[in-house]
Design a protein around this motif. Structure first.
Motif, PDB file in Angstrom:
ATOM      1  N   VAL A  36       0.833  -1.197   0.000  1.00 62.31           N
ATOM      2  CA  VAL A  36       0.000   0.000   0.000  1.00 62.31           C
ATOM      3  C   VAL A  36       0.874   1.256   0.000  1.00 62.31           C
ATOM      4  O   VAL A  36       0.665   2.171  -0.809  1.00 62.31           O
ATOM      5  CB  VAL A  36      -0.971   0.009   1.211  1.00 62.31           C
ATOM      6  N   LEU A  37       1.865   1.277   0.863  1.00 64.09           N
ATOM      7  CA  LEU A  37       2.753   2.439   0.937  1.00 64.09           C
ATOM      8  C   LEU A  37       3.534   2.623  -0.363  1.00 64.09           C
ATOM      9  O   LEU A  37       3.701   3.755  -0.837  1.00 64.09           O
ATOM     10  CB  LEU A  37       3.709   2.305   2.127  1.00 64.09           C
ATOM     11  N   ALA A  65      -1.266   7.219 -12.310  1.00 58.47           N
ATOM     12  CA  ALA A  65      -0.814   7.657 -10.980  1.00 58.47           C
ATOM     13  C   ALA A  65      -2.023   7.803 -10.053  1.00 58.47           C
ATOM     14  O   ALA A  65      -1.996   7.350  -8.897  1.00 58.47           O
ATOM     15  CB  ALA A  65      -0.057   8.986 -11.085  1.00 58.47           C
ATOM     16  N   ILE A  66      -3.080   8.391 -10.565  1.00 57.50           N
ATOM     17  CA  ILE A  66      -4.314   8.524  -9.781  1.00 57.50           C
ATOM     18  C   ILE A  66      -4.883   7.143  -9.462  1.00 57.50           C
ATOM     19  O   ILE A  66      -5.316   6.880  -8.337  1.00 57.50           O
ATOM     20  CB  ILE A  66      -5.349   9.405 -10.515  1.00 57.50           C
ATOM     21  N   LEU A  67      -4.862   6.257 -10.439  1.00 59.12           N
ATOM     22  CA  LEU A  67      -5.354   4.902 -10.208  1.00 59.12           C
ATOM     23  C   LEU A  67      -4.566   4.216  -9.096  1.00 59.12           C
ATOM     24  O   LEU A  67      -5.155   3.561  -8.230  1.00 59.12           O
ATOM     25  CB  LEU A  67      -5.265   4.079 -11.500  1.00 59.12           C
ATOM     26  N   LEU A  68      -3.241   4.353  -9.100  1.00 58.98           N
ATOM     27  CA  LEU A  68      -2.429   3.761  -8.033  1.00 58.98           C
ATOM     28  C   LEU A  68      -2.867   4.278  -6.659  1.00 58.98           C
ATOM     29  O   LEU A  68      -2.979   3.520  -5.703  1.00 58.98           O
ATOM     30  CB  LEU A  68      -0.947   4.059  -8.247  1.00 58.98           C
ATOM     31  N   LEU A  74      -7.961  -0.807  -1.469  1.00 58.21           N
ATOM     32  CA  LEU A  74      -7.656  -2.236  -1.402  1.00 58.21           C
ATOM     33  C   LEU A  74      -6.497  -2.451  -0.431  1.00 58.21           C
ATOM     34  O   LEU A  74      -5.654  -1.571  -0.250  1.00 58.21           O
ATOM     35  CB  LEU A  74      -7.260  -2.782  -2.780  1.00 58.21           C
ATOM     36  N   ASN A  75      -6.445  -3.627   0.155  1.00 58.65           N
ATOM     37  CA  ASN A  75      -5.336  -3.942   1.056  1.00 58.65           C
ATOM     38  C   ASN A  75      -4.049  -4.250   0.293  1.00 58.65           C
ATOM     39  O   ASN A  75      -2.968  -4.186   0.858  1.00 58.65           O
ATOM     40  CB  ASN A  75      -5.691  -5.129   1.953  1.00 58.65           C
ATOM     41  N   TYR A 110       2.397  -3.762  -9.667  1.00 55.73           N
ATOM     42  CA  TYR A 110       3.671  -3.782 -10.399  1.00 55.73           C
ATOM     43  C   TYR A 110       3.458  -3.533 -11.893  1.00 55.73           C
ATOM     44  O   TYR A 110       4.236  -2.816 -12.522  1.00 55.73           O
ATOM     45  CB  TYR A 110       4.406  -5.111 -10.194  1.00 55.73           C
ATOM     46  N   CYS A 111       2.403  -4.113 -12.450  1.00 55.28           N
ATOM     47  CA  CYS A 111       2.108  -3.881 -13.871  1.00 55.28           C
ATOM     48  C   CYS A 111       1.831  -2.404 -14.134  1.00 55.28           C
ATOM     49  O   CYS A 111       2.310  -1.847 -15.126  1.00 55.28           O
ATOM     50  CB  CYS A 111       0.918  -4.730 -14.323  1.00 55.28           C
TER      51      CYS A 111
END
Length: 128
Positions: free
Chosen positions: A2-3, A50-53, A60-61, A72-73
């Motif tokens: 997450v981080l 970037a926003i999606l990440l 999500l956990n 990663y993808c």
């Protein structure tokens, strides 16, 4: 995980704003319209993902293998897709042949597609 998604997402978002401003102001005079559109495409895809990440990292956990591979993808997809476009456009504007980087762009795009597929899969699996 997450981080990692939050740090990379915020860094890539920051860079998208910087690159967008750079393209709109500094490069506007040295790039033709097609080159500028390509550069803008790289910036848009970088910002979208970037926003999606960030959204994924807050919702999500990211503790399953599917979720980790998805992140990663998206990270490597952004780096390969957008940054290869930046290099191609900037190299061409400086008269340098950067054609060897050309195959990297679709590979980055493929990673983005796989990331979206994994996200879809993750949602389908959790429906059941």
């Amino acid at each position: 995980m997450v981080l990692l998604a939050q740090v990379i997402g915020s860094l890539l978002g920051l860079l998208a704003v910087v690159f967008g401003a750079f393209g709109a102001h500094a490069l506007k005079k040295s790039l033709n319209n097609d080159q500028l559109k390509s550069f803008e495409t790289g910036v848009k895809y970088q910002m979208y993902h970037a926003i999606l990440l960030l959204v994924l990292s807050f919702n999500l956990n990211l503790d399953t293998n599917v979720q980790r591979y998805m992140i990663y993808c998206f990270i490597f997809g952004i780096l390969l897709f957008s940054f290869s476009i930046y290099l191609l456009v900037l190299g061409k504007s400086k008269g340098k042949n950067m054609a060897f980087i050309g195959p990297v762009t679709p590979l980055g795009g493929l990673l983005l597609v796989i990331g979206w597929g994994l996200l879809f899969y993750n949602f389908i699996v959790n429906l059941v």
